[in-house]
Design an enzyme around this catalytic site. Structure first.
Site, PDB file in Angstrom:
ATOM      1  N   SER A  29      15.697   1.327  11.192  1.00 39.24           N
ATOM      2  CA  SER A  29      16.884   2.003  10.503  1.00 39.24           C
ATOM      3  C   SER A  29      17.161   3.390  11.149  1.00 39.24           C
ATOM      4  CB  SER A  29      16.531   2.453   8.801  1.00 39.24           C
ATOM      5  OG  SER A  29      16.347   1.149   8.127  1.00 39.24           O
ATOM      6  N   SER A 174      22.669  -0.092  -1.714  1.00 37.63           N
ATOM      7  CA  SER A 174      23.031  -0.351  -0.265  1.00 37.63           C
ATOM      8  C   SER A 174      22.867   0.798   0.364  1.00 37.63           C
ATOM      9  CB  SER A 174      24.091  -1.362  -0.002  1.00 37.63           C
ATOM     10  OG  SER A 174      24.373  -1.514   1.407  1.00 37.63           O
ATOM     11  N   ASP A 326      13.386  -5.582   2.384  1.00 39.03           N
ATOM     12  CA  ASP A 326      13.248  -6.204   3.538  1.00 39.03           C
ATOM     13  C   ASP A 326      11.637  -6.769   3.680  1.00 39.03           C
ATOM     14  OD1 ASP A 326      15.705  -6.116   4.893  1.00 39.03           O
ATOM     15  OD2 ASP A 326      15.161  -4.275   5.917  1.00 39.03           O
ATOM     16  N   ARG A 402      12.283 -12.139   9.889  1.00 31.51           N
ATOM     17  CA  ARG A 402      11.296 -12.017   8.917  1.00 31.51           C
ATOM     18  C   ARG A 402      10.640 -13.018   8.274  1.00 31.51           C
ATOM     19  NH1 ARG A 402      11.366  -6.377   9.095  1.00 31.51           N
ATOM     20  NH2 ARG A 402      13.440  -5.642   9.250  1.00 31.51           N
TER      21      ARG A 402
END
Length: 448
Positions: A29, A174, A326, A402
């Site tokens: 990020s 979000s 995540d 992932r």
């Protein structure tokens, strides 16, 4: 991108304890934002510790295509000469986003308030993901979109300059939608406000402030109100990107479920909007200690020392979901090893990630021989109470990095090998994952 390469199946099986010190890739990020904001500053910024996975390289390529001078000077070291807010140029070809939803949504925000037109394309997985949640607020600011059916890629965006400042209440938690609106606000006259009923990761706010944007955050009865005043002038920065807590999560769970393990994960971002997995694992009885806590570039950072510990089932608090969205796939692996029935709900967002991660992880649990009950917004998992998983099957990753890494970690605690149908997607976020796993299994520090 992965869609064109031949699949790389790989089997993972149990061995001895995991030992050693590892560094995880730079936070994804923060890496995306470091490139974008440096590209909008006037002058030269330097970035250390940048994650060099395919997603972040897609952001670098897009910023280059819009006029920014971006150069890699060494491993994780990058130099960016920005064009200034409002200075982005018309890209000459479509912006190829690969698998990166973050690049796509944040760049859509940036372009919304610039007088340019851009086409976005992506791989098969990204082209299934919904962009309507970003199109809606950016259209209210004046941007014009022609998207594929269902608000999906490929899509064409025409920015408006000057754009119209809006006040936007997030209908779904979000950070990407919030960031897209704030980035559009950077080049919009007046004040653009985002109201966030549930707090999400705040890397954009921290970093925009660091670059000199006029940004305020206020806690109100309606939620957190983030206001940005447009036509900003960003100042170049020196940025050190801390380690990605999402990547660290795989080693936290691996050390927790493999008996005798003791590892140190260096330089992990401890931003409170990102530490939901650590909170959940500690509730389950995981032995995770913090050492050498410090602040780097406005972000709290620490080294994590993790030792094997028996885990017990919990009801995962739904309010942790935004700070660990995540990490659910690897949390499901921890729950599968715990004593008792873990309930993880409130995570319907998992259905629209790189894959439907609830269905994909349910299929992993089938391979592990673990009983579960699926819900629209999560899973209930009957843990093994410390007994090894069955294993012996093949996991379908759906090109999701992932899922691939979570299944690999589960294989370390299985009686029969767990085969991952394709490990190549791991490169999107963690190019050195397999090498790090080898180092931990051999009990040596990574790179030693």
């Amino acid at each position: 991108m992965h869609a064109q390469t031949a699949p790389r199946p790989l089997a993972f099986s149990a061995g001895g304890p995991l030992r050693g010190t590892v560094t995880v890739p730079g936070d994804k990020s923060i890496s995306h934002r470091a490139l974008m904001f440096s590209g909008l500053a006037v002058g030269e910024s330097r970035i250390e510790g940048l994650l060099e996975g395919e997603d972040v390289l897609a952001t670098a390529a897009a910023m280059r295509a819009m006029g920014c001078d971006i150069e890699r000077t060494g491993p994780g070291s990058w130099r960016v000469h920005g064009v200034g807010v409002g200075g982005l140029l018309q890209p000459q070809a479509a912006l190829e986003m690969g698998n990166s939803g973050t690049s796509t949504r944040l760049l859509m925000g940036l372009i919304a308030s610039h007088p340019i037109t851009a086409a976005f394309t992506g791989d098969a997985s990204l082209s299934k993901r919904p962009m309507g949640r970003v199109i809606e607020p950016l259209s209210r600011m004046g941007a014009d979109f022609t998207a594929s059916p269902g608000g999906r890629l490929p899509l064409m965006e025409r920015g408006l300059c000057p754009a119209v400042p809006i006040e936007y209440r997030l209908p779904v938690a979000s950070a990407q939608v919030k960031s897209a609106v704030l980035l559009a606000g950077l080049n919009t006259p007046g004040t653009t406000r985002v109201i966030e009923p549930v707090p999400t990761r705040d890397h954009s706010e921290r970093m925009l402030r660091g670059f000199g944007a006029a940004l305020s955050v206020e806690e109100t009865a309606e939620g957190r109100v983030i206001a940005i005043t447009g036509e900003a002038e960003l100042q170049p920065q020196q940025i050190v990107v801390p380690g990605d807590p999402s990547s660290a999560g795989f080693w936290m769970v691996a050390a927790s479920i493999v008996p005798g393990s003791a590892i140190t994960i260096a330089n992990v971002c401890m931003n409170p909007t990102r530490t939901g997995l650590i909170t959940a694992l500690r509730m389950m009885g995981a032995d995770i200690a913090e050492a050498n806590a410090r602040t780097v570039g406005g972000e709290p950072v620490a080294d994590l020392v993790v030792r094997h510990a028996p885990l017990r089932a919990i009801e995962v608090p739904p309010d942790l979901a935004p700070s660990m969205i995540d990490e659910y796939p690897i949390l499901f692996v921890a729950a599968a090893m715990a004593q008792g029935r873990t309930m993880a709900r409130g995570a319907e967002e998992l259905r629209v990630k790189e894959s439907d991660r609830i269905d994909a992880m349910a299929a992993v649990l089938d391979v592990l021989g673990v009983a579960y009950q699926p819900f629209e917004d999560g899973l209930a998992i009957e843990g093994r109470g410390g007994d090894r998983f069955a294993g012996g099957g093949t996991v379908t990753t759906h090109l999701d990095h992932r899922i691939a890494m979570s299944a690999a970690i589960a294989g370390l605690a299985a009686n029969a090998p767990v085969t991952v149908d394709d490990v190549s997607p791991v490169a999107t976020s963690y190019p050195d994952f397999l090498a790090t796993l080898d180092a931990l299994r051999e009990g040596r520090d990574e790179g030693a």
